[in-house]
Design a protein around this motif. Sequence first.
Motif, PDB file in Angstrom:
ATOM      1  N   TYR A 142       3.131  -5.527   2.187  1.00 44.36           N
ATOM      2  CA  TYR A 142       3.837  -4.621   1.121  1.00 44.36           C
ATOM      3  C   TYR A 142       3.869  -3.659   1.770  1.00 44.36           C
ATOM      4  O   TYR A 142       3.355  -2.691   2.096  1.00 44.36           O
ATOM      5  N   THR A 143       5.324  -2.798   1.969  1.00 42.56           N
ATOM      6  CA  THR A 143       5.979  -2.169   2.789  1.00 42.56           C
ATOM      7  C   THR A 143       7.268  -1.520   1.726  1.00 42.56           C
ATOM      8  O   THR A 143       8.168  -2.217   2.131  1.00 42.56           O
ATOM      9  N   GLY A 152       7.856  -0.573  -4.998  1.00 38.72           N
ATOM     10  CA  GLY A 152       9.560  -0.653  -5.121  1.00 38.72           C
ATOM     11  C   GLY A 152      10.002  -1.993  -5.222  1.00 38.72           C
ATOM     12  O   GLY A 152       9.302  -2.370  -6.670  1.00 38.72           O
ATOM     13  N   GLY A 153      11.034  -2.686  -5.291  1.00 40.25           N
ATOM     14  CA  GLY A 153      11.030  -3.930  -5.907  1.00 40.25           C
ATOM     15  C   GLY A 153      11.513  -4.973  -5.241  1.00 40.25           C
ATOM     16  O   GLY A 153      11.681  -5.588  -6.318  1.00 40.25           O
ATOM     17  N   ASP A 342      12.150  -2.344   1.429  1.00 41.33           N
ATOM     18  CA  ASP A 342      11.469  -3.217   1.030  1.00 41.33           C
ATOM     19  C   ASP A 342      11.074  -4.267   1.564  1.00 41.33           C
ATOM     20  O   ASP A 342      12.097  -4.994   2.048  1.00 41.33           O
ATOM     21  N   ALA A 343       9.578  -4.061   2.119  1.00 48.45           N
ATOM     22  CA  ALA A 343       9.377  -5.730   2.889  1.00 48.45           C
ATOM     23  C   ALA A 343       8.128  -6.035   2.733  1.00 48.45           C
ATOM     24  O   ALA A 343       7.350  -5.831   2.981  1.00 48.45           O
ATOM     25  N   PRO A 368      -3.287  -5.249  -0.980  1.00 51.39           N
ATOM     26  CA  PRO A 368      -1.538  -5.256  -0.893  1.00 51.39           C
ATOM     27  C   PRO A 368      -1.478  -4.297   0.195  1.00 51.39           C
ATOM     28  O   PRO A 368      -0.040  -4.218   1.107  1.00 51.39           O
ATOM     29  N   ALA A 369      -1.928  -2.770   0.589  1.00 53.39           N
ATOM     30  CA  ALA A 369      -1.688  -2.262   1.205  1.00 53.39           C
ATOM     31  C   ALA A 369      -1.715  -2.258   2.647  1.00 53.39           C
ATOM     32  O   ALA A 369      -1.177  -1.542   3.667  1.00 53.39           O
TER      33      ALA A 369
END
Length: 370
Positions: A142-143, A152-153, A342-343, A368-369
């Motif tokens: 997740y970025t 984010g979204g 967001d990706a 998730p990072a």
Amino acid sequence: MTVKKSPSGSTMLAWTPVAVMTVVAVVDLTAGPDVGLLPLVSLGPAFAGLVGGWRRTAVIGLVALLLCVGLGLYNGLFDRPRGYTAMASVAGVTGVGIAAAVMRSRRERELASVRSIAEAAQRVLLRPVPLTAGPLQAAVSYTSALAEARIGGDLYEVVASPHGVRVIVGDVQGKGLGAVETAARVLGAFREAAYDEKDLVRLGERLERSVARELEDEKFVTAILAEIGHDHRVVLLNYGHPAPMVVHRDGTADFPEPPAYALPLGLSAHGGPGPEPFPVPFVPGDQLLLYTDGVTEARDEEGGFYPLAERAHLLEEPDVHRALDALREDLVRHAAGPHHDDAAMLLLRYQGHDGAGATAEAATVADPAR
């Protein structure tokens, strides 16, 4: 062989006040009193206030004041107002530097607090996915588009339910706290419904009702639901979301499209066909990559989109987490700059052992990072 490290930028900045005062003192002694460099000694505490704490700034200011007195006496400047003006300049800049250091330290503490809150929110909202769920291995990346944000979204979740392994990947319209709040609602509804609803379509309808109650002003959430059982297939339900990528054992990849795309979650009041579940073969050795449009819409310096299909070979790495890391690093290199959206990526690898059953979740989880 030991490699010597060059001084870090922070170390160089820390020594800048001392270096500046040394240069001013040497030049003043060399050029004589007529040049009038003595007030420049105040640059020492000025720089100290920018890079150090208030105590260090006060010490540097005291050293600068003593240096100013010493140079003033050496040059005989205290017979004239010039020497006292230089001392006043150093004292004034030192006071301002101390105030700036105090304010900067306060902002840094506040930022650290906000970051810790964001990390806690991430652990609650985007929980690490299970390392294994039934016959599957899972990895997530997740970025956030916001530089200081951790969430984010975009949203994702993997639930090993009595009805099979159920997965969601979604993208909330918009950014900021409103998008995060909506993502939290969708994930909360999914986590509950994934256990309760036997049918995937009923699960989707429940999400739709939950989102429609909360969202206003034509806001929506694109999402894709997946259910993996023990019949060597994955059933997909697509709410206006990018098609997933299935990477087969032979290295080929395809993007299964639904018979008809349904409207995103939250737009059911506008009518249109509901989502149709469609099965896709998913056998041991296959991989399923679910992602948001921040991946495929990432552009390079020439404006070209990220060619996800051409990067399927990056997922051949035996370790599922290293495989997704390789894909993420390639995406970052392609974008050549900060993400504008967001990706999120969720990779599921079918390992081909289902003796444990889809109801067993691993005690360890994926970060998730990554």
